[in-house]
Design an enzyme around this catalytic site. Structure first.
Site, PDB file in Angstrom:
ATOM      1  CE  LYS A   1      -0.402  -0.320   5.044  1.00 33.04           C
ATOM      2  NZ  LYS A   1      -1.246  -0.864   6.120  1.00 33.04           N
TER       3      LYS A   1
ATOM      4  NE  ARG B   1      -7.307  -0.170  10.616  1.00 32.69           N
ATOM      5  CZ  ARG B   1      -6.042  -0.321  10.216  1.00 32.69           C
ATOM      6  NH1 ARG B   1      -5.211   0.709  10.274  1.00 32.69           N
ATOM      7  NH2 ARG B   1      -5.593  -1.473   9.779  1.00 32.69           N
TER       8      ARG B   1
ATOM      9  CG  HIS C   1      -4.186  -4.542  11.583  1.00 30.15           C
ATOM     10  ND1 HIS C   1      -3.043  -5.118  11.071  1.00 30.15           N
ATOM     11  CD2 HIS C   1      -3.885  -3.221  11.755  1.00 30.15           C
ATOM     12  CE1 HIS C   1      -2.104  -4.176  10.942  1.00 30.15           C
ATOM     13  NE2 HIS C   1      -2.590  -3.037  11.352  1.00 30.15           N
TER      14      HIS C   1
ATOM     15  NE  ARG D   1      -2.925  -8.093   7.450  1.00 29.85           N
ATOM     16  CZ  ARG D   1      -3.568  -8.564   8.522  1.00 29.85           C
ATOM     17  NH1 ARG D   1      -4.204  -9.718   8.465  1.00 29.85           N
ATOM     18  NH2 ARG D   1      -3.581  -7.872   9.644  1.00 29.85           N
TER      19      ARG D   1
ATOM     20  CE1 TYR E   1      11.079  32.028   4.230  1.00 29.92           C
ATOM     21  CE2 TYR E   1      11.354  29.644   4.167  1.00 29.92           C
ATOM     22  CZ  TYR E   1      11.097  30.850   3.521  1.00 29.92           C
ATOM     23  OH  TYR E   1      10.857  30.860   2.184  1.00 29.92           O
TER      24      TYR E   1
ATOM     25  CB  CYS F   1      13.108  26.338   3.139  1.00 32.09           C
ATOM     26  SG  CYS F   1      14.308  27.363   3.997  1.00 32.09           S
TER      27      CYS F   1
ATOM     28  CG  ASP G   1      11.223  24.463  -2.626  1.00 36.50           C
ATOM     29  OD1 ASP G   1      10.344  23.600  -2.736  1.00 36.50           O
ATOM     30  OD2 ASP G   1      10.996  25.686  -2.607  1.00 36.50           O
TER      31      ASP G   1
HETATM   32  C1  LIG Z   1      -0.568  -1.731   6.906  1.00 36.20           C
HETATM   33  C2  LIG Z   1      -1.142  -3.025   7.344  1.00 36.20           C
HETATM   34  C3  LIG Z   1      -0.314  -4.151   7.516  1.00 36.20           C
HETATM   35  C4  LIG Z   1       1.194  -4.070   7.476  1.00 36.20           C
HETATM   36  O1  LIG Z   1       1.649  -3.594   8.732  1.00 36.20           O
HETATM   37  P1  LIG Z   1       3.229  -3.536   9.028  1.00 36.20           P
HETATM   38  O2  LIG Z   1       3.314  -3.067  10.433  1.00 36.20           O
HETATM   39  O3  LIG Z   1       3.790  -2.559   8.066  1.00 36.20           O
HETATM   40  O4  LIG Z   1       3.725  -4.896   8.819  1.00 36.20           O
HETATM   41  C5  LIG Z   1      -0.925  -5.361   7.761  1.00 36.20           C
HETATM   42  N1  LIG Z   1      -2.270  -5.454   7.876  1.00 36.20           N
HETATM   43  C6  LIG Z   1      -3.094  -4.394   7.743  1.00 36.20           C
HETATM   44  C7  LIG Z   1      -4.563  -4.578   7.900  1.00 36.20           C
HETATM   45  C8  LIG Z   1      -2.556  -3.145   7.497  1.00 36.20           C
HETATM   46  O5  LIG Z   1      -3.362  -2.087   7.393  1.00 36.20           O
END
Ligand SMILES: *Cc1c(COP(=O)(O)O)cnc(C)c1O
Length: 399
Positions: free
Chosen positions: A39, A136, A166, A222, A267, A314, A316
């Site tokens: 992602k 979530r 998760h 994952r 700045y 800044c 850039d």
């Molecule tokens: C982003 C995400 C992951 C990956 O998490 P990491 O900490 O980068 O391994 C896995 N599962 C879900 C649902 C996520 O949103």
């Protein structure tokens, strides 16, 4: 690495990606496979080259948005792709035509997805999302939710490919919270099984759990941040899985000058010299994703030595103190994040995050479209991407 870029570029080490995958593979529980989380354009590293590099190690991919999934498909990636968040029903036509799996936990939306799949003469793949402690997205762990899951599974054009939850706190040294979430997930798995629904893939582990909770890998985990060679938090052990950072950020000094006592830098004049100083200008700023929070706090590497940022970053450009690096001159390479191979000095994404009051996950995602990515493998450049090559299709008649 000598590149065709001067102002700023990100070097992406594909050998490091491979090494990280190999390291994780060694640590995976028997029978558990990996999904590659790419992602946010592969956490800023470039989703397509990362997805292709990790292909031998993963059974599927995960992304956050429909567009991210479509980009992978357009680049010939054929393995399953799961969208981890809620997808708006307006995008279901694309989800189905691009064969993207989506997280699902609402009967109302599942019916709409099923209708769209039927309209296209296909089936739509889903993974049930289960909320075991993030608050979530996902089903709550209740009997009613399990019954709702059954109704969704029975829709005629829906295919349940998996179910996942998760973790909120798997990256902490104390794993009690993560284990509690796992228990809750198992409970929901049982409840769903009792409804007569068979689900091929059960997954809960993120990178932190891949590294330190081997017994809960189930049949898939994952992998996210660990692909990119970063540990989820500083509470994580670096053994037995040894990760190698994938992204380095490089620039070149654009200008060097002397300033004297009373001269301020940048700045707001937050830094004022009290003695003669040599100051180098770096042509990178927060518009490139370099954090403004690093103002006056972070270092860069020039000729293998640390140089501290003077005053504010800044949009850039920013300035650093090279008084103690008299050999520094215009055109010298500057390492913003990465390791100097000669001196061994290193500035990690984690260090920059800590100095700037930020978060390492966020810093790599924030590397902007003004920063070209340079892909390195076996000591050679194997590809580049210029994100700034924007093409507009709709504004051509604007004067
Ligand atoms: C982003 C995400 C992951 C990956 O998490 P990491 O900490 O980068 O391994 C896995 N599962 C879900 C649902 C996520 O949103």
């Amino acid at each position: 690495m000598k590149t065709n870029y001067n102002r700023v570029w990100a070097e992406i080490d594909l050998d490091a990606v491979r090494s990280n995958m190999e390291q994780m593979k060694q640590n995976m529980a028997e029978g558990a496979e990996m999904a590659g989380v790419v992602k946010a354009d592969g956490y800023g590293h470039g989703a397509v080259p990362i997805a292709k590099t990790i292909a031998p190690y993963v059974c599927m991919y995960a992304v956050a948005t429909v567009e991210e999934g479509m980009i992978l498909r357009r680049h010939g990636i054929e393995k399953p792709i799961l969208i981890l968040g809620v997808v708006h029903e307006n995008q279901y036509a694309k989800v189905v035509s691009y064969d993207l799996d989506i997280a699902m936990f609402e009967l109302r939306r599942a019916k709409l997805l099923s209708q769209e799949a039927r309209r296209q003469g296909k089936t739509a793949g889903i993974h049930f999302a289960v909320d075991t402690g993030m608050s979530r997205i996902g089903f709550s762990v209740t009997e009613e939710a399990a019954k709702e899951a059954k109704k969704i599974a029975e829709l005629d054009s829906i295919r349940v490919d998996g179910m996942f939850t998760h973790f909120a706190r798997a990256d902490e040294e104390n794993k009690d919270a993560a284990k509690k979430q796992y228990e809750k997930f198992l409970q929901f798995c049982d409840m769903v099984r009792a409804q007569g629904i068979l689900i091929p893939l059960l997954h809960c582990s993120n990178s932190a759990a891949i590294l330190e909770l081997q017994h809960i890998h189930m049949n898939m985990a994952r992998a996210g941040i660990s692909i990119y060679g970063m540990y989820p938090s500083d509470e994580m052990k670096h053994e037995p899985v040894h990760l190698t950072p994938v992204m380095e950020l490089h620039s070149e000094i654009s200008y060097v000058k002397m300033i004297g006592p009373g001269d301020s830098v940048s700045y707001g004049g937050t830094f004022t010299a009290t003695e003669p100083m040599r100051v180098a200008t770096i042509p990178v700023g927060y518009a490139d994703g370099y954090p403004r929070g690093a103002s006056g706090k972070a270092d860069v590497l020039i000729r293998g030595k640390r140089a501290r940022i003077l005053g504010r970053v800044c949009m850039d450009q920013f300035m650093v103190d090279v008084t103690q690096i008299p050999e520094a001159e215009e055109g010298d390479e500057v390492i913003l994040v990465g390791k100097d191979k000669t001196s061994g000095e290193c500035i990690s994404m984690e260090e920059l995050a800590e100095r700037s009051g930020g978060f390492h996950y966020e810093l790599c995602c924030d590397v902007g479209k003004r920063v070209p990515r340079v892909y390195v493998q076996g000591g050679k450049i194997v590809g580049t991407k210029d994100y700034f090559d924007d093409r507009y299709s709709d504004f051509l008649t604007l004067e």
